[in-house]
Design an enzyme around this catalytic site. Structure first.
Site, PDB file in Angstrom:
ATOM      1  N   GLY A   1       0.823  -1.200   0.000  1.00  0.00           N
ATOM      2  CA  GLY A   1       0.000   0.000   0.000  1.00  0.00           C
ATOM      3  C   GLY A   1       0.855   1.248   0.000  1.00  0.00           C
ATOM      4  O   GLY A   1       2.055   1.211   0.291  1.00  0.00           O
TER       5      GLY A   1
ATOM      6  N   ASP B   1      -5.385   6.707  18.147  1.00  0.00           N
ATOM      7  CA  ASP B   1      -5.949   6.669  16.790  1.00  0.00           C
ATOM      8  C   ASP B   1      -6.623   5.319  16.545  1.00  0.00           C
ATOM      9  O   ASP B   1      -6.379   4.647  15.545  1.00  0.00           O
ATOM     10  CB  ASP B   1      -4.859   6.933  15.750  1.00  0.00           C
ATOM     11  CG  ASP B   1      -5.437   7.243  14.365  1.00  0.00           C
ATOM     12  OD1 ASP B   1      -6.618   7.619  14.298  1.00  0.00           O
ATOM     13  OD2 ASP B   1      -4.708   7.104  13.371  1.00  0.00           O
TER      14      ASP B   1
ATOM     15  N   VAL C   1       4.227   0.944   2.107  1.00  0.00           N
ATOM     16  CA  VAL C   1       4.391  -0.282   2.896  1.00  0.00           C
ATOM     17  C   VAL C   1       4.650  -1.447   1.946  1.00  0.00           C
ATOM     18  O   VAL C   1       3.922  -1.635   0.955  1.00  0.00           O
ATOM     19  CB  VAL C   1       3.150  -0.559   3.763  1.00  0.00           C
ATOM     20  CG1 VAL C   1       3.354  -1.845   4.573  1.00  0.00           C
ATOM     21  CG2 VAL C   1       2.869   0.607   4.701  1.00  0.00           C
TER      22      VAL C   1
ATOM     23  N   LYS D   1       7.385  -0.327   6.556  1.00  0.00           N
ATOM     24  CA  LYS D   1       6.846   0.988   6.213  1.00  0.00           C
ATOM     25  C   LYS D   1       8.021   1.924   5.935  1.00  0.00           C
ATOM     26  O   LYS D   1       8.810   2.232   6.826  1.00  0.00           O
ATOM     27  CB  LYS D   1       5.977   1.527   7.349  1.00  0.00           C
ATOM     28  CG  LYS D   1       5.390   2.902   7.045  1.00  0.00           C
ATOM     29  CD  LYS D   1       4.216   3.253   7.937  1.00  0.00           C
ATOM     30  CE  LYS D   1       4.587   3.365   9.383  1.00  0.00           C
ATOM     31  NZ  LYS D   1       3.450   3.807  10.216  1.00  0.00           N
TER      32      LYS D   1
END
Length: 426
Positions: free
Chosen positions: A17, A137, A24, A39
């Site tokens: 992604g 989050d 990533v 990442k």
């Protein structure tokens, strides 16, 4: 598999992604012999005049968690490199996607599955809080599913951004899941994560966020002042007691909200399964049952999850022979519910009830040995069956606690035998 190149010792195999701040990759670690997710930060964002420092803080937060959080429902961070020219974070690879796909009205999970996932998240976030980490989050996109359908929380290093307008513009954070105290830029505690997990529950159960607005200021005003539709208005089959848990978790007033993860998790565990015809007992109930047993009083939550992964939960009818004298064997059993009789040559030696064990002598001896007695279910029993081979897969601390528990059992039985002998002698 086609390779995209290398990053240090890691072989990049696939792009998973890409976002505004990072890309990533799926990679392979040849030393640990496992797949990992890497990442890779877009390095130029750190020099952004408005957000560079905030991105740097998020990166530093994630890097600081390398090896710090080890929990079955938290994505592990294995390695980090923070440099002037390149920065990346190496994480556990979780292959089943996120909970986002189950957050829409047409693709909702069964109610009991949501309860099970949220209970595990409570345990994970309680563990994180104990280690000084508040997530800040919590949202379905940060909840990953394993190949076998278990759940893990990711992005434990997410930075707290007090400027909500910048949060929206730069796609950092999730205003729809933010607590009122986050919007007011107040000092945050674990209760902000409790609120956000309550909103996640609402979304997973109904397919909708509790508040909907055309723009960010209107959304903030709703979170601060409006009353959302109750979950049962959107999905009538939600049990009333579950609705009460959801609304308490996401209560605007922190005094009315759950004060700690233990109470939140306990209320979820008390709900049990809603499909009453189901024979299986889910892991949430199993965990809660073990947690209440004195045999496991010294075990940590993580160790109990370890045990559930290697043990076989069985329900057997009365008169079932679980162990027969002189047969070879090395498995042992924990009695969860019910009782068993221990006999030798047809003579009753003992009755063993719940919160106790049998067959442990073979484990203690370290080899397969003939059973010294027959063990028969006196009632319908629920037992946890564990083999020494499986026990050897547990962490050293977990095995140590098992050894200590068995020593206590042996000491109690020796004391009982002495008392009986003393009575006979008199």
């Amino acid at each position: 598999m086609q390779q995209l190149g290398a990053l240090g010792k890691y072989t990049l195999t696939k792009k998973l992604g890409q976002g505004a701040t990072s890309t990533v990759y799926l990679a392979f670690d040849p030393f640990a012999k496992r797949e990992v997710a890497i990442k890779v930060l877009k390095q130029d964002i750190l020099s952004d005049p408005r957000m560079g420092k905030l991105y740097q803080r998020q990166l530093d937060n994630e890097a600081s968690l390398v090896g710090k959080l080890s929990h079955p429902h938290i994505v592990s961070i294995y390695d980090a490199l923070i440099g002037d020219d390149a920065s990346h974070i190496v994480m556990e690879y979780v292959s089943g996607g996120t909970l986002e796909k189950y957050a829409e009205p047409g693709n909702l999970l069964p109610v009991d599955r949501v309860v099970d996932y949220m209970f595990k998240c409570c345990r994970a976030l309680n563990y994180a809080q104990f280690n000084g980490v508040i997530h800040r989050d919590i949202k379905p996109a940060n909840m990953l599913l394993t190949e076998d359908g278990d759940i893990k929380i990711s992005d434990m290093g997410a930075a707290l951004l007090l400027d909500i307008e910048q949060t929206q513009i730069n796609n950092i954070g999730s205003p729809g899941y933010m607590s009122p105290e986050q919007l007011r830029s107040e000092a945050l505690t674990h209760q902000t994560d409790i609120y956000s997990l309550g909103v996640v529950m609402y979304r997973l159960l109904t397919g909708y966020l509790p508040y909907k607005a055309e723009n960010l200021p209107a959304l903030c005003q709703q979170i601060l002042h409006a009353t959302p539709p109750t979950p049962r208005n959107l999905r009538p089959d939600i049990p009333p007691q579950l609705e009460r848990v959801v609304l308490r978790a996401m209560h605007r007033d922190r005094g009315e909200r759950y004060q700690n993860w233990k109470d939140f998790g306990s209320d979820l565990a008390a709900l049990g399964r809603f499909e009453q015809k189901a024979i299986e007992i889910n892991q949430t109930e199993q965990f809660s049952t073990l947690r209440e047993m004195s045999l496991f009083k010294d075990f940590t939550d993580i160790e109990l999850w370890e045990i559930l992964r290697v043990g076989e939960w069985q329900m057997q009818p009365a008169q079932t022979v679980l162990m027969r004298e002189d047969e070879m064997g090395d498995v042992f059993y924990i009695i969860i519910e019910g009782s068993v009789s221990v006999t030798k040559n047809g003579r009753l030696l003992n009755l063993i009830r719940s919160d106790d064990c049998f067959g442990e002598m073979a484990y203690i001896s370290g080899r397969v040995v003939p059973r010294s007695a027959t063990v028969t279910a006196g009632t319908e029993v629920t037992v946890l069956k564990i083999s020494p081979a499986q026990l050897a897969k547990l962490s050293d601390h977990c095995q140590l606690h098992f050894n200590q528990a068995f020593l206590r059992v042996m000491a109690d039985r020796l004391r009982m035998a002495d008392d009986r002998f003393a009575k006979l002698a008199n």
